[in-house]
Design an enzyme around this catalytic site. Structure first.
Site, PDB file in Angstrom:
ATOM      1  CE1 TYR A 483      -4.000   2.061   0.309  1.00  0.00           C
ATOM      2  CE2 TYR A 483      -2.706   3.278   1.915  1.00  0.00           C
ATOM      3  CZ  TYR A 483      -3.806   3.188   1.099  1.00  0.00           C
ATOM      4  OH  TYR A 483      -4.722   4.216   1.046  1.00  0.00           O
ATOM      5  CG  HIS A 682     -12.396   3.248  -2.727  1.00  0.00           C
ATOM      6  ND1 HIS A 682     -11.702   3.558  -3.880  1.00  0.00           N
ATOM      7  CD2 HIS A 682     -11.467   3.239  -1.739  1.00  0.00           C
ATOM      8  CE1 HIS A 682     -10.424   3.751  -3.585  1.00  0.00           C
ATOM      9  NE2 HIS A 682     -10.251   3.546  -2.298  1.00  0.00           N
TER      10      HIS A 682
END
Length: 721
Positions: A483, A682
């Site tokens: 990430y 999302h």
């Protein structure tokens, strides 16, 4: 500074262009991409013109965009349907997913509530039992909210005595919410639904009402238009939303992109947290026991992340990284709450602290090289014990009301399904509360933590998980996932999808790269703004480590990430297309020059900076922005871009434009496809059925483009060609 040039009329969306189609062909090419029209659009930044030919795809309400989405999906699903073992992966995912999942209980009023999913329900159901009666009763079933399972339960909050519940719902994955208020005993709706709520919790003041936050409804598309001024409201039960009192955020001086609020457990204080970005907050406190009290500033700047942990009367317990990058807990009296009066309660250590409270104790959760450690303290600051955890991994929980004698926590890692434990706050004893019955044997798998040196010499940890006995011969299909942003830490956790990947002989590797929060504020800041390249370098070197140590090779390496992780994948594949065979950017931030012009994107500037900040910042962003670094004639990896048409956090235009650029420029046989989920956002609240289909497609695409004609577990050496 910025000039927009737009001249229309160039090509129809799907007009055929023989020459361009010929350029796309080679003997391996099996995908005939539609020719996405271009429009002569450009912006000027600091005297530099930047072309943006696919700007028209930003209009999510346009019939042309809708037609483009339909055509791209047709091509993508035509391709995916040809993968011989796609359904085999889907069937195994479905089988493994199909086990009962029960969450830890929590008490509200006379009832104990808990979430349960019987295995394949699209959304988990909220049940309850009363007192000592073990008879289960359905309280809220989100599967009944919509026929397709695409409306999900967002937040849930009960009044002080548990008699009233307010819950929010998301439709089609949107960040916009509706709040429904019911009588908790009868489950009947008691007033009109609150609408147009976004990025909001619900914090009750007694049984009278609750605080929530939202934006004015934007002009234009609510899925992509900019939302910039958050406002805090108070809703009194029994009144119309139109009469809700504006508490904070209504003036230019009070303008912030995000405002959250919380009421202390004793209903004594209201705290609000105004933020201009996703990192750093101001902090104000208001005495709710005094009718005319005003907000008092604890911190009037956004230079730290500071939050209330708890209070005992007027004594406040605050967690803060102000002058303490790894976070400490301080105490201060509410009458003089500014930093010069703070007293250390739990000092900062070399490990990052995240606190929780329950049972009249404070629990200090530490990350030690991304692995959990928990210590229990009393309210005098005395260490009661370090809690013995079930193993090496991640724990979450240890929270509840002060009167709770039993608290609950969960434990998992990459090879251990999440198990819930009951914890006795006095004795420190843990007992298994719920152990899932999963058709997966953790004893056949292992996780190994390694440390490698990044490009600038920084030591970075990585956990590599795989089936025991896997030969390190460079031929193992491997997913490298990370990430790298927004202070978010990737700690070990079990995933059904990853279990299926490892069953098939795959390796799953997660490096804790800079930009995350694994080593505190300094680790986060080292991956922001003008240091963002550190994040990409850390990821690239992780891939090189896996190759150099024969876990895999470039032919069998896939890189994967979502949201900010989608940016990570996009930047890595454009900087080092030779490193991997497959790239899987999901709901990615891919246009770094315009990200801040959509929805709440401007709030991400702490991590990214914006193209309007300075010429230097513009040039830095442009140098790694994935959309702006796709080059003609480069052999990019096989790419499956995934997004949702209702994503109003990272708008799908990022993915649309990146797909168009790659398809236009890809001159070699590796396919570039975009999979656009309809009525999806999302990621949060995605129905289980859609999640299974997505993973089947992602894993199928990945293995197929690594050359596997059959699933690799059955025929490890059988590859195409």
């Amino acid at each position: 500074m910025k000039k927009l040039i737009a001249t229309l009329t160039i090509l129809t969306i799907f007009s055929s262009c023989k020459n361009e189609q010929e350029l796309k062909k080679n003997k391996n090419q099996i995908v005939n991409y539609p020719i996405t029209k271009t429009i002569d659009t450009a912006d000027t930044y600091f005297d530099t013109e930047v072309k943006d030919p696919y700007r028209w795809l930003e209009d999510d309400r346009s019939p042309e965009t809708e037609a483009w989405v339909a055509e791209e999906n047709k091509i993508t699903f035509d391709y995916l349907e040809k993968i011989p073992y796609r359904n085999q992966i889907k069937d195994r995912l479905t089988t493994l997913w199909n086990y009962e999942k029960i969450g830890a209980p929590f008490k509200e009023g006379d009832y104990n509530y808990f979430y349960k999913n019987n295995g394949l329900q699209n959304q988990s159901v909220l049940y309850r039992t009363k007192g000592d009666d073990s008879t289960e009763e359905v309280f809220l079933d989100p599967n009944t909210f919509s026929t397709e399972g695409t409306t999900s339960l967002g937040g849930l909050s009960f009044s002080k005595d548990g008699s009233i519940a307010a819950y929010s719902i998301s439709e089609g994955g949107s960040d916009w919410r509706k709040i429904i208020i019911i009588n908790a005993e009868t489950k009947q709706v008691i007033e009109d639904t609150l609408v147009d709520v976004k990025f909001s919790g619900m914090s009750w003041k007694g049984n009278e009402g609750f605080y929530y936050s939202s934006y004015d409804k934007p002009k234009g598309s609510e899925l992509s238009a900019k939302t910039d001024q958050h406002k805090l409201y108070y809703h009194k039960i029994g009144t119309k939303q139109s009469t809700d009192k504006l508490i904070f955020g209504g003036t230019p001086l009070e303008k912030h992109r995000y405002i959250s609020a919380s009421v202390t457990e004793d209903d004594h204080y209201l705290l609000i947290y105004p933020r201009t970005s996703t990192s750093g907050n101001k902090l104000y406190i208001k005495d709710l026991t005094k009718s005319n009290s005003r907000f008092v500033a604890i911190l009037d700047h956004t230079g730290s992340d500071t939050h209330l942990v708890d209070n005992i009367g007027s004594t406040l317990f605050l967690s803060t990284n102000l002058n303490a990058p790894n976070i400490k807990i301080v105490t201060v009296d509410a009458s003089n709450p500014t930093p010069e009066h703070w007293v250390d309660f739990i000092p900062e250590t070399e490990n990052v602290l995240t606190p929780s409270t329950g049972g009249n104790f404070i629990f200090a959760h530490y990350m030690v090289d991304a692995v959990s450690q928990v210590k229990q303290y009393d309210y005098n600051g005395k260490l009661v014990r370090e809690i013995e955890l079930p193993g090496i991994g991640t724990v979450s929980g240890f929270s509840g009301k002060k009167e709770n004698e039993t608290l609950y926590y969960s434990f998992s890692n990459y090879t251990t399904p999440s198990t819930s434990y009951a914890f006795n706050t006095e004795s420190g004893a843990s007992t298994v509360y719920v152990k899932p019955k999963v058709d997966f044997d953790p004893n056949q798998y292992e996780s190994k933590q390694v440390f490698y040196k990044s490009k600038d010499g920084t030591k970075v940890p990585m956990i590599i998980s795989y089936k025991k006995g896997t030969a390190l011969n460079g031929k193992n299909p491997t997913i490298l996932y990370a990430y790298g942003g927004f202070n978010i830490s990737l700690t070990p956790s079990f995933s059904i999808a990853n279990a299926v990947w490892m069953e098939a002989g795959g390796i799953y590797a997660v490096p804790n790269i800079r930009g995350g929060g694994e080593y505190g504020k300094a680790w986060h800041d080292a991956g922001t703004k003008m240091q963002k390249q550190n994040v990409f370098d850390d990821f690239i070197v992780a891939g090189e480590y896996l190759i150099e140590n024969n876990y895999t090779s470039s032919k069998f390496l896939a890189i994967k990430g979502g949201s900010n992780g989608g940016l990570l994948v996009g930047a890595t594949m454009t900087q080092r297309p030779d490193l991997m065979q497959v790239a899987l950017p999901a709901v990615g931030v891919l246009d770094m020059l315009r990200y801040h012009t959509f929805t709440a994107g401007a709030g991400w500037a702490y991590d990214y900076g914006t193209a309007e900040d300075s010429k230097e910042m513009f040039e830095y962003l442009k140098a790694y922005s994935p959309i702006h670094n796709v080059k003609p004639g480069v052999k990019y990896p096989a790419t499956l871009i995934t997004t949702g048409d209702h994503d109003d956090r990272v708008v799908p235009a990022h993915s649309f434009k990146f797909a168009a650029e790659l398809q236009h420029n890809q001159k070699h046989g590796n396919p570039v496809l975009i999979r656009i989920e309809t009525d999806a956002g999302h990621g949060a609240g995605t129905p289980v059925s859609k999640t299974i289909e997505q993973y089947a497609d992602i894993f199928g695409f990945t293995l197929y483009n690594m050359g596997f004609n059959t699933l690799p577990e059955a025929h490890k050496e059988q590859t195409k060609g």
